[in-house]
Design an enzyme around this catalytic site. Structure first.
Site, PDB file in Angstrom:
ATOM      1  N   ASP A   1       0.852  -1.185   0.000  1.00 16.36           N
ATOM      2  CA  ASP A   1       0.000   0.000   0.000  1.00 16.36           C
ATOM      3  C   ASP A   1       0.892   1.241   0.000  1.00 16.36           C
ATOM      4  O   ASP A   1       1.696   1.426   0.916  1.00 16.36           O
ATOM      5  CB  ASP A   1      -0.881  -0.030   1.253  1.00 16.36           C
ATOM      6  CG  ASP A   1      -1.910   1.085   1.265  1.00 16.36           C
ATOM      7  OD1 ASP A   1      -2.909   0.949   1.984  1.00 16.36           O
ATOM      8  OD2 ASP A   1      -1.712   2.105   0.573  1.00 16.36           O
ATOM      9  N   MET A   2       0.750   2.064  -1.000  1.00 14.83           N
ATOM     10  CA  MET A   2       1.571   3.277  -1.066  1.00 14.83           C
ATOM     11  C   MET A   2       1.142   4.255   0.029  1.00 14.83           C
ATOM     12  O   MET A   2      -0.049   4.419   0.286  1.00 14.83           O
ATOM     13  CB  MET A   2       1.433   3.947  -2.434  1.00 14.83           C
ATOM     14  CG  MET A   2       1.621   3.031  -3.632  1.00 14.83           C
ATOM     15  SD  MET A   2       3.139   2.080  -3.563  1.00 14.83           S
ATOM     16  CE  MET A   2       4.337   3.383  -3.735  1.00 14.83           C
TER      17      MET A   2
ATOM     18  N   TYR B   1      -1.236  10.096  -3.351  1.00 14.07           N
ATOM     19  CA  TYR B   1      -1.336  11.300  -4.176  1.00 14.07           C
ATOM     20  C   TYR B   1      -0.362  12.378  -3.715  1.00 14.07           C
ATOM     21  O   TYR B   1       0.207  13.112  -4.524  1.00 14.07           O
ATOM     22  CB  TYR B   1      -2.773  11.854  -4.148  1.00 14.07           C
ATOM     23  CG  TYR B   1      -3.792  11.040  -4.916  1.00 14.07           C
ATOM     24  CD1 TYR B   1      -3.509   9.765  -5.369  1.00 14.07           C
ATOM     25  CD2 TYR B   1      -5.050  11.569  -5.192  1.00 14.07           C
ATOM     26  CE1 TYR B   1      -4.450   9.021  -6.053  1.00 14.07           C
ATOM     27  CE2 TYR B   1      -6.003  10.843  -5.894  1.00 14.07           C
ATOM     28  CZ  TYR B   1      -5.700   9.568  -6.315  1.00 14.07           C
ATOM     29  OH  TYR B   1      -6.641   8.845  -7.004  1.00 14.07           O
TER      30      TYR B   1
ATOM     31  N   ARG C   1      -1.043  14.916   9.266  1.00 12.16           N
ATOM     32  CA  ARG C   1      -1.975  14.184  10.128  1.00 12.16           C
ATOM     33  C   ARG C   1      -1.653  14.447  11.596  1.00 12.16           C
ATOM     34  O   ARG C   1      -2.532  14.405  12.452  1.00 12.16           O
ATOM     35  CB  ARG C   1      -1.908  12.683   9.831  1.00 12.16           C
ATOM     36  CG  ARG C   1      -2.540  12.329   8.504  1.00 12.16           C
ATOM     37  CD  ARG C   1      -2.504  10.823   8.240  1.00 12.16           C
ATOM     38  NE  ARG C   1      -2.494  10.569   6.802  1.00 12.16           N
ATOM     39  CZ  ARG C   1      -2.641   9.377   6.256  1.00 12.16           C
ATOM     40  NH1 ARG C   1      -2.812   8.312   7.027  1.00 12.16           N
ATOM     41  NH2 ARG C   1      -2.607   9.229   4.944  1.00 12.16           N
TER      42      ARG C   1
ATOM     43  N   ASP D   1      -3.458   2.413  -5.641  1.00 10.46           N
ATOM     44  CA  ASP D   1      -2.162   2.383  -4.943  1.00 10.46           C
ATOM     45  C   ASP D   1      -1.966   1.152  -4.072  1.00 10.46           C
ATOM     46  O   ASP D   1      -1.176   1.170  -3.152  1.00 10.46           O
ATOM     47  CB  ASP D   1      -2.033   3.627  -4.071  1.00 10.46           C
ATOM     48  CG  ASP D   1      -2.762   3.477  -2.760  1.00 10.46           C
ATOM     49  OD1 ASP D   1      -3.875   2.921  -2.782  1.00 10.46           O
ATOM     50  OD2 ASP D   1      -2.227   3.887  -1.723  1.00 10.46           O
ATOM     51  N   GLU D   2      -2.693   0.094  -4.344  1.00  8.05           N
ATOM     52  CA  GLU D   2      -2.603  -1.107  -3.517  1.00  8.05           C
ATOM     53  C   GLU D   2      -2.472  -2.337  -4.385  1.00  8.05           C
ATOM     54  O   GLU D   2      -3.183  -2.464  -5.384  1.00  8.05           O
ATOM     55  CB  GLU D   2      -3.903  -1.287  -2.721  1.00  8.05           C
ATOM     56  CG  GLU D   2      -3.969  -0.555  -1.421  1.00  8.05           C
ATOM     57  CD  GLU D   2      -5.312  -0.859  -0.798  1.00  8.05           C
ATOM     58  OE1 GLU D   2      -5.330  -1.414   0.287  1.00  8.05           O
ATOM     59  OE2 GLU D   2      -6.330  -0.553  -1.428  1.00  8.05           O
TER      60      GLU D   2
END
Length: 604
Positions: free
Chosen positions: A12-13, A17, A54, A115-116
């Site tokens: 998983d990136m 984006y 985050r 992206d996975e």
DNA sequence: CATTTTTTCCCT
DNA sequence: AGGGAAAAA
């Protein structure tokens, strides 16, 4: 060895984006950033937020302005806009960069999202075992174990080292292939970084659900292993909604029905109890999953099954004139066309079905399809608009479109290889000589005529490589998708809700809307040249379904052939369905589900 | 008035 | 075929 001796990774990136934008503007590396669509409305809506941001409480879904308030240094990248619409090409292209690396290194890669990727490492690990190698902690610089929280890197090293020792001394070496899997994933992640510039995280476990789950345990730039012996402990601390497929209403229902909030609490329910409430298939799936067993295979598919472009037109921006509708048909058609052309060049295939979807201000969504005979912006736009006209309640003399459209989309799917699957099927089937009547109607899918020169070559080479055998999927792990709500007590009077009665549905349906302008030429009447008679079963088949239908016959023949030689040992699947024979399976499922859905009382 | 835009899969 | 759930950035 069939049970669950696989090793599967989910890669998983990290905030993909954002990384894509940062690769273009490296000066923003290390700074709190996000990617937003549009900007006039409160600074745009964030669809990706990096980890630096985050920490300030910035979340996906927030507005750019709100993020700025939480984090004054926050930088907003904006999604490219073309014709006033967000265009995600940049991220799709970056995704292709990543998958190029994965596909170059592994055979069994499944594109799970932009992206996975799931990778089945089982065979690679067996190969690796043939030439033993001595692995040390240095081979696992970013590896964690699910179920162990470590504050410092020293702690992590201690835990992982202990585990490595355990795996070596374990006589059965049940976990050793997970060690090798983690080793391979460390390597591929490094390679992805080197060749694309993108960091990613990963989960390594014995099935897709577990790999997906534990991938989220340590992010970003880390990987997590979930071993069999840790599953109970992990599930005791895993909210139901964290399981892929149970993140929505289905998960809510499971929690309500069984009065649980984490996965571990489901262990006490018998297979029968789960099946009684969820149906045979879903109950079995959940029963096994709770015990760490899940058999959904990693399928090697890289190509999209559909390509679509859509846009919201909320509130006052809704499309309320025929001109606006027309114009947006054109814009969306253009984007779909461009992407379709690119796809055709790269993948040698063409979409055969165009689908228009729209949501009206009355909050009703409709989708209507028509065949694609020709790739062209105007054809797509015209077909889309012709369909939409049918739903305009305003008189044709007016330029008002009502009810106004709040979401409009154009999509293309039902791809057909230019290396025609039908010709392949014919080469391998007994009666090779009568393929001509399948595509004979003028109005059907005759796009071939334009490409004759290149097709000729292809037919020669076909004999060389046999078609990949149809993958007959085993007990395909079913998810919970069968829950709907029926609580439209809303004030919206259900419009003309006279269900398109079971009879001649299409014709009668459209006839209600053809008050004005009944010259809908491309959606013909029931003298239907959309139908072709299948030469194998003599049934009328929709033209655009014919290739698939042909494949069906083909696959069936292959299977017959195979059954002559080999005998299929009934799927060895684990401690699943004991009793419950096939006898009323369907009825049973439907019954419990209906009761289930109708039962739901609280729903505000 | 406003997360939005995709994509896949399941049900009927 | 068409509607809807789920998931992802």
């Amino acid at each position: 060895m069939n049970v669950d001796h696989r090793v599967i990774a989910l890669i998983d990136m990290d905030c993909f984006y954002v990384q894509v934008e940062q690769r273009l503007q490296p000066e923003f590396l290390g700074k709190p950033c996000g990617v937003a669509q549009y900007y006039t409305w409160k600074g745009g809506g964030l669809i990706a937020v990096n980890y630096e941001a985050r920490d300030f409480g910035v979340k996906r879904g927030m507005r750019g302005e709100q993020a700025k308030e939480l984090c004054p240094d926050f930088h907003v990248f904006h999604v490219q806009e073309v014709n006033g619409k967000a265009n995600l090409t940049r991220y799709r292209d970056a995704s292709a960069d990543v998958f190029r690396v994965l596909n170059a290194n592994y055979k069994l890669v499944e594109k799970a999202s932009i992206d996975e990727a799931y990778v089945d490492l089982t065979e690679d690990i067996q190969r690796l075992k043939e030439s033993p190698l001595k692995l040390t902690i240095d081979d696992f610089p970013s590896t964690h174990l699910a179920g162990f929280t470590t504050k410092t890197n020293d702690e992590r090293i201690e835990i992982v080292n202990k585990w490595l020792k355990d795996c070596e001394s374990d006589d059965e070496k049940r976990n050793y292939d997970l060690v090798l899997g983690a080793y391979l994933v460390e390597k591929i992640r490094k390679k992805v970084k080197e060749e694309t510039g993108f960091f990613c995280s990963a989960g390594i476990a014995r099935n897709k659900i577990l790999a997906k789950l534990c991938c989220g345990f340590n992010k970003p730039r880390k990987q997590t292993i979930l071993t069999h012996s840790d599953i109970d402990h992990v599930f005791d601390n895993t909210p139901v909604q964290k399981i892929q497929g149970l993140g929505g209403k289905a998960g809510d229902r499971v929690m309500e029905l069984f009065k649980v909030d984490n996965m571990g609490q489901l262990r006490k329910y018998s297979l029968d109890a789960l099946q009684a409430s969820l149906g045979e298939s879903n109950g079995c799936w959940l029963y096994n999953l709770v015990r760490g067993i899940e058999t959904t295979p990693v399928s090697s598919r890289n190509l999209y099954k559909s390509i679509s472009a859509s846009k919201n037109f909320p509130g006052k921006t809704s499309l309320d004139t025929t001109e606006k509708v027309r114009s947006w048909c054109q814009n969306l058609a253009e984007e779909v066309f461009n992407r379709l052309e690119k796809d055709r060049a790269e993948n040698k295939r063409r979409a055969k079905l165009l689908t228009v979807t729209c949501t009206s201000a009355t909050n009703e969504t409709i989708a209507r399809s028509c065949p694609i005979n020709e790739y062209s912006i105007d054809r797509f736009a015209n077909d889309a608009y012709r369909i939409l006209k049918q739903f305009n309640k305003s008189p044709s003399t007016s330029n008002i479109y009502s009810p106004a459209i709040t979401n409009l989309g154009i999509g293309a799917g039902k791809f057909l290889d230019s290396v025609n699957s039908r010709s392949i099927a014919d080469l391998f089937s007994k009666q090779t000589n009568k393929s001509e009547q399948i595509i004979s109607t003028e109005n059907t899918i005759n796009w071939q005529e334009e490409d004759e020169d290149e097709d000729n070559e292809q037919e020669e080479t076909i004999t060389e490589k046999p078609p990949s055998p149809p993958v007959i999927s085993p007990v395909k792990g079913d998810f919970f998708r069968k829950f709907q709500k029926n609580d439209e007590q809303m004030k919206t009077p259900a419009k003309i809700e006279t269900k398109p009665s079971s009879s001649s549905s299409i014709t009668s349906f459209f006839s209600r809307y053809t008050t004005n302008e009944n010259s809908c030429n491309s959606i013909p009447e029931q003298s239907d040249d959309r139908y072709i008679t299948c030469t194998k079963c003599n049934k009328p088949i929709l033209a655009w379904d014919m290739p698939e239908h042909e494949d069906f016959h083909y696959a069936r023949e292959l299977q017959k052939e195979e059954n002559k030689n080999t005998f299929q040992p009934a799927t060895i699947i684990k401690p699943t369905k004991p009793m419950k024979r096939k006898n009323e399976k369907q009825q049973n499922d439907n019954h419990t589900l209906d009761a289930f859905i109708n039962k739901k009382p609280k729903n505000q």
